[in-house]
Motif scaffolding. Structure first.
Motif, PDB file in Angstrom:
ATOM      1  N   SER A  27      -5.741   0.590  -5.871  1.00  0.00           N
ATOM      2  CA  SER A  27      -4.508   1.274  -6.262  1.00  0.00           C
ATOM      3  C   SER A  27      -3.400   0.913  -5.277  1.00  0.00           C
ATOM      4  O   SER A  27      -3.543   1.098  -4.066  1.00  0.00           O
ATOM      5  N   ALA A  28      -2.306   0.388  -5.804  1.00  0.00           N
ATOM      6  CA  ALA A  28      -1.209  -0.100  -4.966  1.00  0.00           C
ATOM      7  C   ALA A  28      -0.112  -0.589  -5.897  1.00  0.00           C
ATOM      8  O   ALA A  28      -0.264  -0.565  -7.114  1.00  0.00           O
ATOM      9  N   VAL A  29       0.983  -1.066  -5.289  1.00  0.00           N
ATOM     10  CA  VAL A  29       2.004  -1.769  -6.061  1.00  0.00           C
ATOM     11  C   VAL A  29       1.850  -3.258  -5.756  1.00  0.00           C
ATOM     12  O   VAL A  29       1.783  -3.655  -4.588  1.00  0.00           O
ATOM     13  N   TYR A  30       1.776  -4.060  -6.790  1.00  0.00           N
ATOM     14  CA  TYR A  30       1.595  -5.505  -6.635  1.00  0.00           C
ATOM     15  C   TYR A  30       2.916  -6.187  -6.998  1.00  0.00           C
ATOM     16  O   TYR A  30       3.476  -5.961  -8.071  1.00  0.00           O
TER      17      TYR A  30
ATOM     18  N   ASP B 285       0.830  -1.206   0.000  1.00  0.00           N
ATOM     19  CA  ASP B 285       0.000   0.000   0.000  1.00  0.00           C
ATOM     20  C   ASP B 285       0.866   1.258   0.000  1.00  0.00           C
ATOM     21  O   ASP B 285       2.091   1.187  -0.055  1.00  0.00           O
ATOM     22  N   SER B 286       0.213   2.386   0.076  1.00  0.00           N
ATOM     23  CA  SER B 286       0.911   3.673  -0.051  1.00  0.00           C
ATOM     24  C   SER B 286       1.871   3.930   1.110  1.00  0.00           C
ATOM     25  O   SER B 286       2.788   4.733   0.995  1.00  0.00           O
TER      26      SER B 286
ATOM     27  N   LYS C   6       3.810   1.610   2.226  1.00  0.00           N
ATOM     28  CA  LYS C   6       4.845   0.602   2.010  1.00  0.00           C
ATOM     29  C   LYS C   6       4.588  -0.703   2.735  1.00  0.00           C
ATOM     30  O   LYS C   6       5.457  -1.569   2.767  1.00  0.00           O
ATOM     31  N   PHE C   7       3.410  -0.864   3.351  1.00  0.00           N
ATOM     32  CA  PHE C   7       3.127  -2.099   4.057  1.00  0.00           C
ATOM     33  C   PHE C   7       2.865  -3.223   3.052  1.00  0.00           C
ATOM     34  O   PHE C   7       2.071  -3.055   2.126  1.00  0.00           O
ATOM     35  N   LEU C   8       3.526  -4.371   3.267  1.00  0.00           N
ATOM     36  CA  LEU C   8       3.413  -5.520   2.363  1.00  0.00           C
ATOM     37  C   LEU C   8       2.518  -6.578   2.967  1.00  0.00           C
ATOM     38  O   LEU C   8       2.720  -7.003   4.099  1.00  0.00           O
ATOM     39  N   LYS C   9       1.569  -7.041   2.155  1.00  0.00           N
ATOM     40  CA  LYS C   9       0.659  -8.065   2.657  1.00  0.00           C
ATOM     41  C   LYS C   9       0.504  -9.154   1.614  1.00  0.00           C
ATOM     42  O   LYS C   9       0.270  -8.871   0.435  1.00  0.00           O
ATOM     43  N   ILE C  10       0.638 -10.401   2.036  1.00  0.00           N
ATOM     44  CA  ILE C  10       0.477 -11.487   1.090  1.00  0.00           C
ATOM     45  C   ILE C  10      -0.983 -11.611   0.690  1.00  0.00           C
ATOM     46  O   ILE C  10      -1.891 -11.406   1.499  1.00  0.00           O
ATOM     47  N   MET C  11      -1.186 -11.942  -0.577  1.00  0.00           N
ATOM     48  CA  MET C  11      -2.548 -12.151  -1.070  1.00  0.00           C
ATOM     49  C   MET C  11      -2.774 -13.636  -1.361  1.00  0.00           C
ATOM     50  O   MET C  11      -3.746 -14.229  -0.904  1.00  0.00           O
ATOM     51  N   PHE C  12      -1.896 -14.203  -2.170  1.00  0.00           N
ATOM     52  CA  PHE C  12      -2.066 -15.589  -2.603  1.00  0.00           C
ATOM     53  C   PHE C  12      -0.707 -16.276  -2.674  1.00  0.00           C
ATOM     54  O   PHE C  12       0.317 -15.633  -2.858  1.00  0.00           O
ATOM     55  N   SER C  13      -0.768 -17.632  -2.609  1.00  0.00           N
ATOM     56  CA  SER C  13       0.418 -18.426  -2.872  1.00  0.00           C
ATOM     57  C   SER C  13       0.003 -19.688  -3.618  1.00  0.00           C
ATOM     58  O   SER C  13      -1.025 -20.300  -3.290  1.00  0.00           O
ATOM     59  N   TYR C  14       0.801 -20.043  -4.624  1.00  0.00           N
ATOM     60  CA  TYR C  14       0.570 -21.261  -5.392  1.00  0.00           C
ATOM     61  C   TYR C  14       1.805 -22.143  -5.297  1.00  0.00           C
ATOM     62  O   TYR C  14       2.931 -21.678  -5.429  1.00  0.00           O
ATOM     63  N   ASN C  15       1.557 -23.436  -5.106  1.00  0.00           N
ATOM     64  CA  ASN C  15       2.639 -24.417  -5.152  1.00  0.00           C
ATOM     65  C   ASN C  15       2.311 -25.435  -6.222  1.00  0.00           C
ATOM     66  O   ASN C  15       1.256 -26.071  -6.159  1.00  0.00           O
ATOM     67  N   ASN C  16       3.197 -25.568  -7.198  1.00  0.00           N
ATOM     68  CA  ASN C  16       2.953 -26.519  -8.298  1.00  0.00           C
ATOM     69  C   ASN C  16       1.549 -26.347  -8.882  1.00  0.00           C
ATOM     70  O   ASN C  16       0.810 -27.316  -9.069  1.00  0.00           O
TER      71      ASN C  16
ATOM     72  N   LEU D  85       6.044 -15.534   4.349  1.00  0.00           N
ATOM     73  CA  LEU D  85       6.824 -14.408   4.847  1.00  0.00           C
ATOM     74  C   LEU D  85       5.896 -13.431   5.553  1.00  0.00           C
ATOM     75  O   LEU D  85       4.874 -13.057   5.005  1.00  0.00           O
ATOM     76  N   THR D  86       6.303 -13.023   6.733  1.00  0.00           N
ATOM     77  CA  THR D  86       5.600 -11.960   7.450  1.00  0.00           C
ATOM     78  C   THR D  86       6.563 -10.788   7.542  1.00  0.00           C
ATOM     79  O   THR D  86       7.679 -10.939   8.052  1.00  0.00           O
ATOM     80  N   PHE D  87       6.133  -9.624   7.066  1.00  0.00           N
ATOM     81  CA  PHE D  87       6.999  -8.456   7.002  1.00  0.00           C
ATOM     82  C   PHE D  87       6.712  -7.476   8.121  1.00  0.00           C
ATOM     83  O   PHE D  87       5.573  -7.329   8.582  1.00  0.00           O
ATOM     84  N   GLY D  88       7.760  -6.753   8.527  1.00  0.00           N
ATOM     85  CA  GLY D  88       7.563  -5.560   9.329  1.00  0.00           C
ATOM     86  C   GLY D  88       7.080  -4.440   8.419  1.00  0.00           C
ATOM     87  O   GLY D  88       6.973  -4.608   7.202  1.00  0.00           O
ATOM     88  N   LYS D  89       6.815  -3.278   8.999  1.00  0.00           N
ATOM     89  CA  LYS D  89       6.215  -2.184   8.236  1.00  0.00           C
ATOM     90  C   LYS D  89       7.228  -1.415   7.405  1.00  0.00           C
ATOM     91  O   LYS D  89       6.847  -0.517   6.655  1.00  0.00           O
ATOM     92  N   GLY D  90       8.494  -1.732   7.527  1.00  0.00           N
ATOM     93  CA  GLY D  90       9.511  -1.046   6.749  1.00  0.00           C
ATOM     94  C   GLY D  90      10.043   0.189   7.447  1.00  0.00           C
ATOM     95  O   GLY D  90       9.316   0.878   8.169  1.00  0.00           O
ATOM     96  N   THR D  91      11.326   0.465   7.240  1.00  0.00           N
ATOM     97  CA  THR D  91      11.973   1.658   7.788  1.00  0.00           C
ATOM     98  C   THR D  91      12.675   2.368   6.653  1.00  0.00           C
ATOM     99  O   THR D  91      13.537   1.786   5.990  1.00  0.00           O
ATOM    100  N   LYS D  92      12.268   3.603   6.427  1.00  0.00           N
ATOM    101  CA  LYS D  92      12.884   4.374   5.352  1.00  0.00           C
ATOM    102  C   LYS D  92      14.159   5.030   5.873  1.00  0.00           C
ATOM    103  O   LYS D  92      14.136   5.746   6.878  1.00  0.00           O
ATOM    104  N   LEU D  93      15.256   4.792   5.182  1.00  0.00           N
ATOM    105  CA  LEU D  93      16.546   5.369   5.531  1.00  0.00           C
ATOM    106  C   LEU D  93      16.946   6.378   4.471  1.00  0.00           C
ATOM    107  O   LEU D  93      16.938   6.056   3.275  1.00  0.00           O
ATOM    108  N   SER D  94      17.297   7.561   4.905  1.00  0.00           N
ATOM    109  CA  SER D  94      17.846   8.571   4.006  1.00  0.00           C
ATOM    110  C   SER D  94      19.231   8.939   4.518  1.00  0.00           C
ATOM    111  O   SER D  94      19.391   9.286   5.699  1.00  0.00           O
ATOM    112  N   VAL D  95      20.216   8.860   3.627  1.00  0.00           N
ATOM    113  CA  VAL D  95      21.583   9.210   3.984  1.00  0.00           C
ATOM    114  C   VAL D  95      21.964  10.466   3.226  1.00  0.00           C
ATOM    115  O   VAL D  95      21.858  10.506   1.990  1.00  0.00           O
ATOM    116  N   ILE D  96      22.391  11.485   3.969  1.00  0.00           N
ATOM    117  CA  ILE D  96      22.719  12.756   3.330  1.00  0.00           C
ATOM    118  C   ILE D  96      24.237  12.962   3.310  1.00  0.00           C
ATOM    119  O   ILE D  96      24.923  12.543   4.239  1.00  0.00           O
ATOM    120  N   PRO D  97      24.722  13.575   2.232  1.00  0.00           N
ATOM    121  CA  PRO D  97      26.183  13.749   2.102  1.00  0.00           C
ATOM    122  C   PRO D  97      26.730  14.687   3.182  1.00  0.00           C
ATOM    123  O   PRO D  97      26.029  15.546   3.679  1.00  0.00           O
TER     124      PRO D  97
END
Lengths: 115, 115
Positions: free
Chosen positions: A86-89, A38-39, A41-51, B103-115
């Motif tokens: 609307s999201a990144v898949y 989602d916007s 950046k949280f990632l959530k599994i939707m589906f999984s297929y094996n063979n 896979l179970t993900f954390g919510k993500g951590t955005k890192l910005s490195v400045i010169p």
């Protein structure tokens, strides 16, 4: 020599339309996945297929229908698109018996924008 | 159920600073642990992994040690570069009971490195 590929990279469409996203992996893996990011950046599994068999089906509207014609492909079809879709898949793949602890390889993502 | 908690971002550091991103997990059994990195506009790439307690994963100057006693897998780097700017995801992988790893993900951590 792309490992996990997705098409298209960008998809802009109107509410109510039907669209598909394709995923292919050339790693010889036996398990493929679809994730939604989602916007925030949280990632959530939707589906999984094996063979080619569905093994994980999280709480996803039944407007989303995955299809796996063979082990190397997992496509995602979405009916009656809504603004909230609307999201990144991301597509991913893994080899269940590899002993790698479930490491997954991700595609580059498809950014879906519903207007 | 399984869960991953990682420190909230964003994190902004100057080049050559020391980086720590905290990650703790809750899981039954003995999960594998991963750090994935997502550069702007790209998919997720595996950064490092550890599959059993006391394992240390390392890659590109990043390290993380699987600590079962504190259920943690903190990411560290001694000297960050501008090119390290990205979103970092901690994740755990455990058998889903349906014949695959999930896979179970954390919510993500955005890192910005400045010169």
């Amino acid at each position: 020599d792309t490992a996990v590929s997705q098409t298209p990279k960008y998809l802009v469409t109107q509410m109510g339309n039907d669209k598909s996203i394709k995923c292919e992996q050339n790693l010889g893996h036996d398990t493929m996945y679809w994730y939604k990011q989602d916007s925030k950046k949280f990632l959530k599994i939707m589906f999984s297929y094996n063979n080619k068999e569905l093994i994980i089906n999280e709480t996803v509207p039944n407007r989303f229908s995955p299809k796996s014609p063979d082990k190397a492909h997992l496509n995602l079809h979405i009916n009656s698109l809504e603004l909230g879709d609307s999201a990144v898949y991301f597509c991913a793949s893994s080899l269940m018996t590899s002993g790698s602890g479930g490491e997954q390889f991700f595609g580059p993502g498809t950014r879906l924008t519903v207007l | 159920g399984n869960s991953v908690t990682q420190m909230e971002g964003p994190v902004t550091l100057s080049e050559e600073a020391f980086l720590t991103i905290n990650c703790t997990y809750t899981a039954t059994g003995y999960p594998s642990l991963f750090w994935y990195v997502q550069y702007p506009g790209e998919g997720l790439q595996l950064l490092l992994k550890a599959t059993k307690a006391d394992d240390k994963g390392s890659n590109k100057g990043f390290e993380a040690t699987y600590r079962k006693e504190t259920t943690s897998f903190h990411l560290e780097k001694g000297s960050v570069q501008v090119s390290d700017s990205a979103v970092y995801f901690c994740a755990l992988s455990a058998p889903s009971g349906a014949g695959s790893y999930q896979l179970t993900f954390g919510k993500g951590t955005k890192l910005s490195v400045i010169p």
